[in-house]
Write a protein that holds these residues in place. Structure first.
Motif, PDB file in Angstrom:
ATOM      1  N   PHE B 138       9.324 -45.942 -35.155  1.00 48.42           N
ATOM      2  CA  PHE B 138       9.842 -47.277 -34.823  1.00 48.42           C
ATOM      3  C   PHE B 138      11.223 -47.195 -34.159  1.00 48.42           C
ATOM      4  O   PHE B 138      12.051 -48.086 -34.305  1.00 48.42           O
ATOM      5  N   VAL B 244      15.604 -34.907 -44.839  1.00 49.01           N
ATOM      6  CA  VAL B 244      14.744 -35.026 -43.662  1.00 49.01           C
ATOM      7  C   VAL B 244      15.299 -36.005 -42.638  1.00 49.01           C
ATOM      8  O   VAL B 244      14.830 -36.052 -41.501  1.00 49.01           O
ATOM      9  N   CYS B 245      16.280 -36.774 -43.017  1.00 43.08           N
ATOM     10  CA  CYS B 245      16.798 -37.807 -42.116  1.00 43.08           C
ATOM     11  C   CYS B 245      17.778 -37.205 -41.113  1.00 43.08           C
ATOM     12  O   CYS B 245      18.708 -36.505 -41.490  1.00 43.08           O
ATOM     13  N   PRO B 246      17.562 -37.495 -39.833  1.00 40.78           N
ATOM     14  CA  PRO B 246      18.458 -36.919 -38.812  1.00 40.78           C
ATOM     15  C   PRO B 246      19.891 -37.431 -38.882  1.00 40.78           C
ATOM     16  O   PRO B 246      20.766 -36.898 -38.204  1.00 40.78           O
ATOM     17  N   TRP B 303      20.911 -46.989 -50.023  1.00 42.61           N
ATOM     18  CA  TRP B 303      20.404 -46.166 -48.921  1.00 42.61           C
ATOM     19  C   TRP B 303      19.869 -47.049 -47.794  1.00 42.61           C
ATOM     20  O   TRP B 303      20.203 -46.870 -46.623  1.00 42.61           O
ATOM     21  N   LYS B 307      21.384 -47.345 -44.034  1.00 48.00           N
ATOM     22  CA  LYS B 307      20.585 -47.034 -42.848  1.00 48.00           C
ATOM     23  C   LYS B 307      20.529 -48.219 -41.901  1.00 48.00           C
ATOM     24  O   LYS B 307      20.528 -48.063 -40.691  1.00 48.00           O
ATOM     25  N   CYS B 320      19.847 -45.631 -38.889  1.00 50.03           N
ATOM     26  CA  CYS B 320      18.443 -45.236 -38.859  1.00 50.03           C
ATOM     27  C   CYS B 320      18.063 -45.147 -37.396  1.00 50.03           C
ATOM     28  O   CYS B 320      18.410 -46.014 -36.602  1.00 50.03           O
ATOM     29  N   VAL B 321      17.365 -44.088 -37.028  1.00 47.03           N
ATOM     30  CA  VAL B 321      16.951 -43.948 -35.636  1.00 47.03           C
ATOM     31  C   VAL B 321      15.436 -44.073 -35.491  1.00 47.03           C
ATOM     32  O   VAL B 321      14.886 -43.799 -34.432  1.00 47.03           O
ATOM     33  N   GLY B 322      14.786 -44.477 -36.576  1.00 45.99           N
ATOM     34  CA  GLY B 322      13.368 -44.814 -36.499  1.00 45.99           C
ATOM     35  C   GLY B 322      12.407 -43.659 -36.349  1.00 45.99           C
ATOM     36  O   GLY B 322      11.316 -43.816 -35.801  1.00 45.99           O
ATOM     37  N   CYS B 323      12.767 -42.484 -36.868  1.00 47.37           N
ATOM     38  CA  CYS B 323      11.912 -41.309 -36.682  1.00 47.37           C
ATOM     39  C   CYS B 323      10.710 -41.296 -37.614  1.00 47.37           C
ATOM     40  O   CYS B 323       9.745 -40.575 -37.373  1.00 47.37           O
ATOM     41  N   GLY B 324      10.802 -42.053 -38.704  1.00 43.81           N
ATOM     42  CA  GLY B 324       9.679 -42.117 -39.646  1.00 43.81           C
ATOM     43  C   GLY B 324       9.591 -40.953 -40.615  1.00 43.81           C
ATOM     44  O   GLY B 324       8.643 -40.876 -41.400  1.00 43.81           O
ATOM     45  N   ARG B 325      10.543 -40.054 -40.596  1.00 43.22           N
ATOM     46  CA  ARG B 325      10.458 -38.891 -41.488  1.00 43.22           C
ATOM     47  C   ARG B 325      10.482 -39.291 -42.960  1.00 43.22           C
ATOM     48  O   ARG B 325       9.747 -38.756 -43.773  1.00 43.22           O
ATOM     49  N   CYS B 326      11.385 -40.243 -43.295  1.00 44.60           N
ATOM     50  CA  CYS B 326      11.476 -40.615 -44.713  1.00 44.60           C
ATOM     51  C   CYS B 326      10.152 -41.197 -45.186  1.00 44.60           C
ATOM     52  O   CYS B 326       9.716 -40.940 -46.306  1.00 44.60           O
ATOM     53  N   ILE B 337      10.573 -48.184 -44.194  1.00 40.76           N
ATOM     54  CA  ILE B 337      11.582 -49.116 -43.709  1.00 40.76           C
ATOM     55  C   ILE B 337      10.948 -50.316 -43.019  1.00 40.76           C
ATOM     56  O   ILE B 337      11.310 -51.459 -43.261  1.00 40.76           O
TER      57      ILE B 337
HETATM   58  S1  SF4 Z   1      13.181 -43.401 -40.236  1.00 39.91           S
HETATM   59 FE1  SF4 Z   1      14.029 -42.627 -42.183  1.00 39.91          FE
HETATM   60  S2  SF4 Z   1      14.446 -40.459 -41.800  1.00 39.91           S
HETATM   61 FE2  SF4 Z   1      14.194 -41.421 -39.783  1.00 39.91          FE
HETATM   62  S3  SF4 Z   1      16.265 -42.026 -39.170  1.00 39.91           S
HETATM   63 FE3  SF4 Z   1      15.400 -43.794 -40.208  1.00 39.91          FE
HETATM   64  S4  SF4 Z   1      16.076 -43.548 -42.338  1.00 39.91           S
HETATM   65 FE4  SF4 Z   1      16.364 -41.554 -41.374  1.00 39.91          FE
END
Ligand code: SF4
Ligand code: SF4
Lengths: 289, 357
Positions: B138, B244-246, B303, B307, B320-326, B337
């Motif tokens: 996202f 895992v969060c960038p 948290w 973010k 948050c950069v929306g990578c979806g890792r969390c 999220i």
């Molecule tokens: S999606 Fe989750 S892991 Fe990815 S940047 Fe946002 S908070 Fe961090």
């Protein structure tokens, strides 16, 4: 620009004297020869390092810092216990000063009310020492100091002298009588809030507050009863500042690093921030570590 | 003047990789299990998993390792520990992770700059690579779907080759040299058209997201929403979501005494930093046993807030950069999220609509 030196580097501080105070509190005086701590202002803190054990943030408790810096330390965890085993002549690492401290310049020309709860008296001591050093630049000085037990009183000797001065009004209270009889120090039974209600406080006073997190809400309420403007209420917030330079995240409050933007904040800056000043008894939890 | 753009036919990728290898050690996503990828050192193009979306750990690990020594106490003296970094080329970094690096850069550059991070970071080259979002991506909602900063060179996959842009001067030099060596061609109009089409198609390809403009007020006004308690009840405080969060940068500082040291700390020692997590119970504990975030729910809310708008004031961005890792690494399935924001926004909307005009 990449700084040449790591910002985590401490300088060597050598213990010059150790004065035991009440309840496992010692007043340490360190000699620091590089002069890197000499610009320290009231309300700022340093990171004290016992190599091999760890670091902990300690607020500066003297109004003047030159080649000597005073820190009041309570034996509470591993780092402070290790420090308590040291003697005069031994060295630790010190880095800082960090944080914004109390806006002493802005306080000048006004009445200044200093409110200390428990160990919060240590940073507040740097405020009164500074104010007394520049006495003619301030209006009325009021010092309010509350503690749990009568034998918790810190800086007892200093208070004996301070209480004789006419240019500062001092109110001291403890909630309970515990321990041996004290030297004749005017102390009442009660809380910080009781003292605040007794003291003569002009509504345009500036206020410097430092104490346990649970105390703040009540102090703020009474100050508001006394019509003190929120913008003039400055609170020193307690967090575990591990790095001291706005990186490690441990002291993050709302949108700010306590170690850089604080630890002293004017009330309007933080009153809407969740978890900035509220801390109820339910959040009291087991020991550190 | 606009910097020149280039085209790299896919069959010539090994030559491009050689050009990267001549600069330093190259790291790229490598498939490490059926579903997971990790940035690892690569020698050959065949080792690179071009299809990788999110690696287990983001590229922050190259500049901010899980554990590193900052200061030493040796023979009674305090000394700094700054290793000379070796030049690293990180290939295959997607837009979310580039934005993540940009955020890490801001935090570690902020005065006083963090020498340890910055030295490693400035001895590196970042090669970005385009991607197509999956159901957890996202970045578009967070506004990090187009590369803006944090990279030197960016490659957009346009089927038979890559459309290549240089950002930094070291990136542009790499490209100019590769062009001189006939590894790259100048991008032609047809390439530029396909490049534009790719980004348009990509912007249509997002399956999930939310409206970001009211995020701050939504978070603040829905601070007491019952969904938080539900999530808090299910959170294990395992702390998976943070490494895992960038953009998670929090660390602990710990002392490691040399074996020869005595208990009182009179011997040699190292001061090390190690990744920490705000989800661990002791994270916000202070002296006197006060804990500002005693329950999982307090920490989880903290948290989420951090973010989604925690750095609006300090730095003017969300973290948050929306990578979806969390989302994919939470064992309880609560670090979603997108889902949580949607729940909060719906709640908000219902309240707004219920109010007399
Ligand atoms: S999606 Fe989750 S892991 Fe990815 S940047 Fe946002 S908070 Fe961090
Ligand atoms: S939110 Fe998920 S990943 Fe994060 S601590 Fe809780 S259970 Fe673990």
């Amino acid at each position: 620009m990449i700084p040449g030196k790591t910002p985590y580097l401490s300088v060597k501080g050598t213990i010059r004297s150790i004065v035991p105070m009440a309840q496992d509190n010692y007043l340490f005086d360190f000699t620091e020869r590089t002069g890197s701590l000499s610009g320290c202002r009231p309300g700022q803190f340093v990171e004290l390092w016992v190599p091999g054990v760890g670091e902990c943030p300690i607020s500066v408790c003297s109004g003047r810092v030159s080649e000597s810096i005073q820190l009041m330390v309570r034996r509470a965890g591993r780092v402070t216990s290790a420090l308590f085993n040291m003697s005069e002549g031994d060295s630790v690492g010190l880095r800082g000063p960090y944080g914004q401290g109390f806006p002493m310049e802005a306080f000048k020309g006004r009445d200044l009310v200093m409110v200390a709860g428990g160990l919060g008296v240590a940073p507040i001591r740097s405020v009164w020492q500074y104010a007394l050093d520049h006495r003619e630049e301030f209006g009325r000085l009021v010092l309010i100091y509350g503690m749990r037990h009568t034998n918790d009183i810190l800086f007892r000797q200093e208070f004996k002298f301070l209480l004789r001065r006419r240019d500062i009004d001092i109110f001291i209270a403890a909630e309970e009588v515990v321990g041996p009889a004290l030297p004749p120090i005017a102390m009442q039974l009660g809380r910080v809030t009781d003292l605040l209600r007794q003291a003569e406080i002009s509504s345009d006073s500036c206020v410097a507050v430092c104490g346990p997190p649970v105390m703040y809400k009540y102090v703020i309420d009474v100050l508001k009863e006394r019509n003190v403007d929120e913008a003039n209420i400055h609170l020193s917030l307690e967090r575990h500042m591990k790095c001291g330079i706005g990186k490690c995240g441990h002291c993050f409050i709302g949108g700010k690093f306590n170690c850089k933007a604080g630890p002293v904040f004017a009330l309007p800056e933080i009153k809407h921030v969740p978890e900035a000043i509220e801390c109820d008894a339910a959040s009291l939890q087991g020991g550190l570590e | 003047m606009l910097s020149p753009t280039y085209f790299l036919p896919k069959e010539r990728f090994p030559d491009f990789l050689n050009a990267l290898k001549s600069l330093g050690q190259v790291f790229a996503p490598v498939k490490v299990s059926k579903q997971s990828y990790s940035f690892k050192a690569v020698e050959k193009a065949s080792e690179i998993a071009f299809e990788a979306l999110r690696t287990i750990l983001p590229p922050k690990k190259f500049f901010y390792p899980q554990s590193e020594t900052l200061v030493k106490f040796e023979d009674g003296e305090i000394k700094e520990c700054i290793e000379e970094p070796v030049f690293k080329v990180i290939f295959g970094v997607h837009p979310c992770d580039l934005a993540g690096l940009g955020i890490m850069d801001t935090i570690f550059e902020d005065s006083p700059g963090d020498t340890h991070y910055l030295r490693k970071r400035r001895t590196s080259m970042i090669i970005g690579l385009s991607c197509m979002p999956d159901k957890h991506c996202f970045c578009q909602s967070m506004g990090t779907d187009c590369p803006e900063k944090g990279y030197d060179v960016f490659l957009t996959d346009i089927e038979d080759g890559y459309f290549i842009e240089g950002k930094s001067s070291q990136g542009q030099k790499l490209l100019a040299d590769a062009f001189a060596d006939k590894v790259l061609e100048r991008a032609r109009e047809a390439h530029k058209d396909r490049y534009k089409r790719f980004w348009l198609d990509r912007s249509e390809a997002f399956e999930t997201g939310f409206k970001v403009d009211n995020l701050r007020s939504t978070m603040d006004l829905e601070w007491e929403n019952p969904v938080w308690e539900e999530l808090g009840d299910r959170c294990l405080s395992c702390g998976n979501c943070t490494p895992v969060c960038p953009t998670c940068y929090c660390f602990d500082l710990v002392d490691v005494a040399a074996l020869s040291s005595k208990q009182d700390g009179s011997g040699d020692a190292e001061r090390r930093r190690e990744w920490d997590s705000c989800q661990f119970v002791g994270f916000a504990k202070v002296a006197g046993d006060y804990n500002f975030r005693p329950g999982p729910v307090d920490r989880l809310k903290f948290w989420y807030r951090h973010k989604l708008h925690g750095f609006d004031d300090a730095y003017g961005f969300k973290t948050c950069v929306g990578c979806g890792r969390c989302t994919v690494s939470c064992p309880s399935g609560i670090d979603d999220i997108v889902k949580v924001v949607n729940i909060l926004q719906v709640a908000r909307q219902e309240k707004d609509e219920g109010q007399p005009k």
